[in-house]
Scaffold this active site. Structure first.
Site, PDB file in Angstrom:
ATOM      1  CG  ASN A 184      -1.685   1.242   1.306  1.00 17.80           C
ATOM      2  OD1 ASN A 184      -1.759   2.213   0.329  1.00 17.80           O
ATOM      3  ND2 ASN A 184      -2.128   1.688   2.707  1.00 17.80           N
ATOM      4  CE  LYS A 187       0.167   3.627   4.717  1.00 16.52           C
ATOM      5  NZ  LYS A 187      -0.353   3.693   6.273  1.00 16.52           N
ATOM      6  CG  HIS A 192      -6.122   1.640   5.000  1.00 15.61           C
ATOM      7  ND1 HIS A 192      -5.678   2.725   5.769  1.00 15.61           N
ATOM      8  CD2 HIS A 192      -5.121   0.843   4.595  1.00 15.61           C
ATOM      9  CE1 HIS A 192      -4.446   2.496   6.168  1.00 15.61           C
ATOM     10  NE2 HIS A 192      -3.935   1.478   5.508  1.00 15.61           N
ATOM     11  CD  GLU A 202      -3.305   5.449   6.500  1.00  9.94           C
ATOM     12  OE1 GLU A 202      -3.246   5.589   5.425  1.00  9.94           O
ATOM     13  OE2 GLU A 202      -2.386   4.996   7.230  1.00  9.94           O
ATOM     14  CD  GLU A 245      -3.771  -2.731   7.144  1.00 12.38           C
ATOM     15  OE1 GLU A 245      -2.671  -2.888   6.794  1.00 12.38           O
ATOM     16  OE2 GLU A 245      -4.531  -1.606   6.843  1.00 12.38           O
ATOM     17  N   GLY A 261       1.900   2.148  10.486  1.00 10.17           N
ATOM     18  CA  GLY A 261       2.845   3.072  10.402  1.00 10.17           C
ATOM     19  C   GLY A 261       3.446   3.366  11.670  1.00 10.17           C
ATOM     20  CB  SER A 316       4.843  -1.828  11.821  1.00 10.08           C
ATOM     21  OG  SER A 316       4.374  -0.531  12.061  1.00 10.08           O
TER      22      SER A 316
HETATM   23  C1  PEP Z   1      -1.148   0.050   5.841  1.00 14.07           C
HETATM   24  O1  PEP Z   1      -1.048   1.250   5.302  1.00 14.07           O
HETATM   25  O2  PEP Z   1      -1.970  -0.595   5.460  1.00 14.07           O
HETATM   26  C2  PEP Z   1       0.187  -0.398   6.754  1.00 14.07           C
HETATM   27  C3  PEP Z   1       0.049  -1.515   7.123  1.00 14.07           C
HETATM   28  O3  PEP Z   1       1.115   0.610   6.776  1.00 14.07           O
HETATM   29  P1  PEP Z   1       2.468   0.076   7.586  1.00 14.07           P
HETATM   30  O4  PEP Z   1       2.824  -1.219   7.058  1.00 14.07           O
HETATM   31  O5  PEP Z   1       3.364   1.289   7.027  1.00 14.07           O
HETATM   32  O6  PEP Z   1       2.142   0.069   9.042  1.00 14.07           O
END
Ligand code: PEP
Length: 247
Positions: free
Chosen positions: A9, A11, A94, A96, A165, A171, A209
């Site tokens: 992803n 972003k 997601h 976000e 998630e 992040g 992460s």
């Molecule tokens: C994500 O944006 O779905 C995500 C898992 O980000 P990160 O791996 O940076 O935590």
């Protein structure tokens, strides 16, 4: 054994030159991956990435999709439009989007429904906040979020992908332990199994992460079928290591 899926992803990152460099490095380093691979890119770059990924095993994904079919919805991109650009997957819900755009479970379900109708597999994201985890509400929250997409009219639940998630891990550099992730994945798997005989086929991804150092342990868990990778998907070497860990 079913193939794992590693989806990046990006972003709101990238640019024409950076995308080309990243895709070229991925293409060169990928060979014949043992898992499925996808990259979810910002909408303006879908055509560019589709062209760069042509002939490779990298599938193109969108980061969002409209809940509407067409019409007066300025700024939105429909599932049919995504399909025209060869998009195989679309992230929906997601954290976000839920957090900054107020997306509710109902909106997420409507988006998943539109995606499926257009032949785009929704990657439905679920996950609890830190406050919810600390209040002991993890299971309730993820089950409620998944329940919203379990009975989509006319579509087989086995066509979706689910990504767990935990919001506190996205992040932040703070990953769920493999045991913490597996516990939640087992809950989601049981919920899917109660709704479909094909629950085993539904990929359950972990995101939060995930990186080159922790991917193998997470991916070794029995109910973790792949990863949704944010930050580490922007670095070809790291993303390739995660893909290798999914063999
Ligand atoms: C994500 O944006 O779905 C995500 C898992 O980000 P990160 O791996 O940076 O935590």
């Amino acid at each position: 054994m079913k193939k794992k899926l590693i989806a990046g992803n990006w972003k709101m990152n990238g640019g024409l030159a950076a995308n080309e460099a990243l895709l070229t490095a991925l293409r060169d380093g990928l060979g014949q991956p043992a898992c499925d691979v996808a990259v979810a890119v910002p909408a303006p770059y879908l055509a560019q990435v589709q062209a760069l990924a042509a002939g490779t095993s990298i599938a193109v994904a969108a980061q969002d999709v409209s809940q509407h079919e067409s019409g007066a919805f300025t700024g939105e991109v429909s599932a049919t439009m995504l399909r025209e650009f060869g998009v195989r997957y679309a992230l929906v819900g997601h954290s976000e989007r839920r957090q900054y755009h107020g997306e509710t479970d109902d909106v997420v379900a409507a988006k998943a429904q539109r995606a499926l109708a257009a032949g785009v597999a929704p990657i439905v994201c679920v996950g609890e906040t830190l406050a919810e985890r600390e209040a002991g509400e993890t299971e309730t929250v993820v089950k409620r979020q998944l329940a919203a997409v379990i009975h989509l009219n006319g579509h087989c639940i086995s066509e979706i992908v689910v990504a767990y998630e935990p919001v506190w891990a996205i992040g932040t550099g703070r990953t769920a332990t493999p045991e913490q992730a597996q516990l939640v994945h087992a809950v989601l798997r049981a919920q899917l199994a109660a709704a479909s005989e094909k629950a085993d086929r539904i990929p359950l991804l972990y995101g939060g992460s995930m990186n080159a150092a922790n991917a193998a342990q997470l991916l070794a868990q029995p109910d973790i079928d792949g990863g949704l990778v944010g930050g580490a998907s922007l670095k070809a070497a790291d993303f390739l290591q995660i893909i290798a860990a999914a063999a």
